[in-house]
Enzyme design. Structure first.
Site, PDB file in Angstrom:
ATOM      1  N   ASN A   1      23.793 -10.852  50.780  1.00 59.27           N
ATOM      2  CA  ASN A   1      22.343 -10.996  50.594  1.00 59.27           C
ATOM      3  C   ASN A   1      21.953 -11.251  49.138  1.00 59.27           C
ATOM      4  O   ASN A   1      20.846 -11.661  48.860  1.00 59.27           O
ATOM      5  CB  ASN A   1      21.625  -9.756  51.117  1.00 59.27           C
TER       6      ASN A   1
ATOM      7  N   ALA B   1      18.147  -5.083  61.392  1.00 57.12           N
ATOM      8  CA  ALA B   1      19.568  -5.004  61.059  1.00 57.12           C
ATOM      9  C   ALA B   1      19.975  -3.630  60.544  1.00 57.12           C
ATOM     10  O   ALA B   1      21.116  -3.208  60.726  1.00 57.12           O
ATOM     11  CB  ALA B   1      19.930  -6.075  60.046  1.00 57.12           C
ATOM     12  N   THR B   2      19.061  -2.907  59.908  1.00 54.10           N
ATOM     13  CA  THR B   2      19.411  -1.556  59.447  1.00 54.10           C
ATOM     14  C   THR B   2      19.814  -0.704  60.645  1.00 54.10           C
ATOM     15  O   THR B   2      20.850  -0.026  60.637  1.00 54.10           O
ATOM     16  CB  THR B   2      18.226  -0.913  58.701  1.00 54.10           C
TER      17      THR B   2
ATOM     18  N   GLN C   1      22.194 -12.283  57.043  1.00 52.01           N
ATOM     19  CA  GLN C   1      21.817 -13.433  56.209  1.00 52.01           C
ATOM     20  C   GLN C   1      22.357 -14.742  56.777  1.00 52.01           C
ATOM     21  O   GLN C   1      21.913 -15.816  56.362  1.00 52.01           O
ATOM     22  CB  GLN C   1      22.336 -13.251  54.774  1.00 52.01           C
TER      23      GLN C   1
ATOM     24  N   CYS D   1      15.623  -0.959  41.656  1.00 52.32           N
ATOM     25  CA  CYS D   1      14.988   0.253  41.172  1.00 52.32           C
ATOM     26  C   CYS D   1      15.336   1.380  42.116  1.00 52.32           C
ATOM     27  O   CYS D   1      14.898   1.399  43.259  1.00 52.32           O
ATOM     28  CB  CYS D   1      13.472   0.089  41.127  1.00 52.32           C
TER      29      CYS D   1
ATOM     30  N   SER E   1      18.824  -9.817  62.302  1.00 50.88           N
ATOM     31  CA  SER E   1      17.437  -9.383  62.128  1.00 50.88           C
ATOM     32  C   SER E   1      16.517 -10.601  62.129  1.00 50.88           C
ATOM     33  O   SER E   1      16.771 -11.572  61.418  1.00 50.88           O
ATOM     34  CB  SER E   1      17.312  -8.625  60.805  1.00 50.88           C
ATOM     35  N   ALA E   2      15.430 -10.531  62.906  1.00 51.04           N
ATOM     36  CA  ALA E   2      14.553 -11.694  63.084  1.00 51.04           C
ATOM     37  C   ALA E   2      13.876 -12.138  61.788  1.00 51.04           C
ATOM     38  O   ALA E   2      13.737 -13.336  61.538  1.00 51.04           O
ATOM     39  CB  ALA E   2      13.484 -11.374  64.144  1.00 51.04           C
ATOM     40  N   HIS E   3      13.459 -11.183  60.950  1.00 53.00           N
ATOM     41  CA  HIS E   3      12.622 -11.577  59.809  1.00 53.00           C
ATOM     42  C   HIS E   3      13.390 -12.283  58.700  1.00 53.00           C
ATOM     43  O   HIS E   3      12.782 -12.791  57.753  1.00 53.00           O
ATOM     44  CB  HIS E   3      11.837 -10.381  59.258  1.00 53.00           C
TER      45      HIS E   3
ATOM     46  N   THR F   1      10.586   1.956  74.547  1.00 48.61           N
ATOM     47  CA  THR F   1       9.938   0.784  75.163  1.00 48.61           C
ATOM     48  C   THR F   1      10.207  -0.466  74.335  1.00 48.61           C
ATOM     49  O   THR F   1      10.054  -0.449  73.112  1.00 48.61           O
ATOM     50  CB  THR F   1       8.425   1.027  75.269  1.00 48.61           C
TER      51      THR F   1
HETATM   52  C1  LIG Z   1      17.894  -7.604  55.109  1.00 44.20           C
HETATM   53  C2  LIG Z   1      19.282  -7.182  55.401  1.00 44.20           C
HETATM   54  C3  LIG Z   1      19.548  -6.038  56.167  1.00 44.20           C
HETATM   55  C4  LIG Z   1      18.447  -5.137  56.686  1.00 44.20           C
HETATM   56  O1  LIG Z   1      17.697  -5.783  57.678  1.00 44.20           O
HETATM   57  P1  LIG Z   1      16.346  -5.119  58.250  1.00 44.20           P
HETATM   58  O2  LIG Z   1      16.105  -5.882  59.498  1.00 44.20           O
HETATM   59  O3  LIG Z   1      15.320  -5.384  57.216  1.00 44.20           O
HETATM   60  O4  LIG Z   1      16.617  -3.706  58.489  1.00 44.20           O
HETATM   61  C5  LIG Z   1      20.858  -5.722  56.421  1.00 44.20           C
HETATM   62  N1  LIG Z   1      21.863  -6.470  55.949  1.00 44.20           N
HETATM   63  C6  LIG Z   1      21.654  -7.575  55.212  1.00 44.20           C
HETATM   64  C7  LIG Z   1      22.813  -8.378  54.720  1.00 44.20           C
HETATM   65  C8  LIG Z   1      20.355  -7.961  54.904  1.00 44.20           C
HETATM   66  O5  LIG Z   1      20.156  -9.047  54.167  1.00 44.20           O
END
Ligand SMILES: *Cc1c(COP(=O)(O)O)cnc(C)c1O
Length: 400
Positions: free
Chosen positions: A154, A74-75, A182, A329, A202-204, A243
């Site tokens: 988030n 997502a970044t 989120q 931090c 974002s998948a994770h 790729t």
């Molecule tokens: C975690 C998060 C991101 C960043 O996602 P990544 O895939 O880790 O780069 C961006 N926006 C929100 C709201 C998130 O919670």
């Protein structure tokens, strides 16, 4: 029976679902071809897997497969959406509207664009963390090219009024981007219903692997133009050269399929766990404050302040529970969260805030254990705080 330590930090990342890992494995071992290889079966089977995953992602958000651009997360999606659109529409205007509570991966690209001469209006939120479409309407000028409002926060989990903002943006002919990282996989998201032109995921964050995500880019009504961040082989319609990581993309696709079929039951179950956690904590402890709108929020999110303690000290005491505090931090100092401060909260209370993120793999037994574990630790820390003791005495005297 519960297994320690317990994970309740599902806004930071989620455990990869075993079904996702199973789907990914063959693409590391036997089916390791490059999906861009057109001359042999290794390439063809990788290409077919990427095609299927693209359809899975598109279907989950009501998009078409050609509107999905795979990214590293997502970044990157947020950077591509914001910078890509700002650069492509520079001739039309230089003004962007966003919100103070956005994720750093939206705020920081916008600050970079400000250095390049763009103007950004950051809308403030109410005490619940929400904006209104009227605020967006007031901020839009003839020079506005883009509005970026996150779907779900988030930290405090609140859900912004996407549909109303989307409708307004359509009326004003302004592009609408949403960071839905989120929200996707947790609550229903539909780019048509919500009038979204660009969407980051974002998948994770929903039980897929780390390092892969997608940007939805609308292809009709209107056709959205973007300039790429990366130049190279021209992959992903020239918007994201490099790729394709087939195993990760297959994992993202599988995570979307699972989310689509299990979302209603899972949202209900996780929402009940979250309510149980909140009820338990507020029964066991005096002075617990819920942060963010009480109902317009993600099912798994609970953000609370425990006055008279420091969350960083609490987290040290909670060595068997993974949660996060309302502080970040930065290089040298501990700063209170910009999101909590935006709610109008004072710094002490922001430093006393804890984010619980419940998810697919949490159980009722874990929640019940966490209530006791947290309540005991908070009680102990408060007993060490003379300020807390003083307020106890005065309130007892008053009631006597
Ligand atoms: C975690 C998060 C991101 C960043 O996602 P990544 O895939 O880790 O780069 C961006 N926006 C929100 C709201 C998130 O919670």
């Amino acid at each position: 029976m519960i297994c320690l330590p317990v994970y309740m930090d599902n806004h930071a990342t989620t455990r990869t679902d075993p079904r996702v890992i199973e789907a990914m494995l063959p693409f590391f071992t036997q089916k390791y071809g490059n999906p861009a290889s057109r001359t042999h079966v290794f390439g063809w089977e990788a290409e077919e897997a990427v095609k299927q995953a693209r359809e899975s992602v598109a279907t989950l958000i009501g998009a078409g497969p050609r509107e999905i651009i795979f990214t590293s997360g997502a970044t990157e999606s947020n950077n591509l959406a914001l910078k890509g659109a700002a650069w492509a529409y520079r001739d039309k205007g230089n003004h962007i509207v966003s919100v103070v509570t956005e994720h750093p991966s939206v705020l920081d690209p916008l600050k970079r664009l400000e250095q390049e001469g763009y103007q950004v209006t950051f809308l403030t939120v109410d005490r619940d963390g929400l904006i209104t479409a009227d605020q967006v309407a007031e901020a839009i000028t003839p020079k506005t090219i883009l509005v970026s409002v996150m779907a779900a926060n988030n930290e405090i989990g609140v859900l912004q009024p996407l549909e109303a903002v989307g409708k307004l943006c359509k009326e004003r002919g302004v592009l609408f981007h949403t960071d839905a990282t989120q929200a996707v996989g947790k609550i229903p998201i539909d780019v048509e219903e919500m009038g979204v032109d660009l969407l980051s995921l974002s998948a994770h964050k929903f039980y897929g692997p780390k390092g892969v995500g997608a940007l939805y880019v609308r292809k009709r009504n209107p056709y959205v133009r973007l300039l790429p961040l990366l130049d190279g082989g021209g992959h992903e319609q020239g918007l994201r050269s490099g790729t394709l990581p087939t195993p990760l993309i297959v994992g993202l696709g599988k995570a979307c399929d699972i989310a689509r079929s299990e979302m209603p039951e899972e949202a209900d179950r996780v929402g009940k766990l979250r309510d149980r956690l909140w009820l338990g904590l507020s029964r066991r402890l005096e002075d617990v404050i819920l942060n963010g709108h009480p109902t317009r929020r993600l099912p798994g999110n609970l953000n609370v302040s425990f006055p008279y303690i420091r969350a960083d000290a609490l987290l040290v005491a909670l060595r068997n529970l993974a949660v996060s505090s309302g502080s970040a931090c930065t290089s040298a100092e501990v700063r209170p969260s910009h999101v909590l401060l935006a709610l109008g909260m004072d710094e002490d209370l922001a430093h006393a805030s804890v984010r619980f993120g419940l998810g697919r793999f949490n159980t009722e037994a874990e929640v019940d254990w966490a209530v006791e574990y947290v309540a005991e630790a908070v009680t102990k820390l408060r007993q060490l705080n003379p300020l807390y003791q003083m307020t106890r005495h005065t309130s007892r005297e008053r009631s006597a």
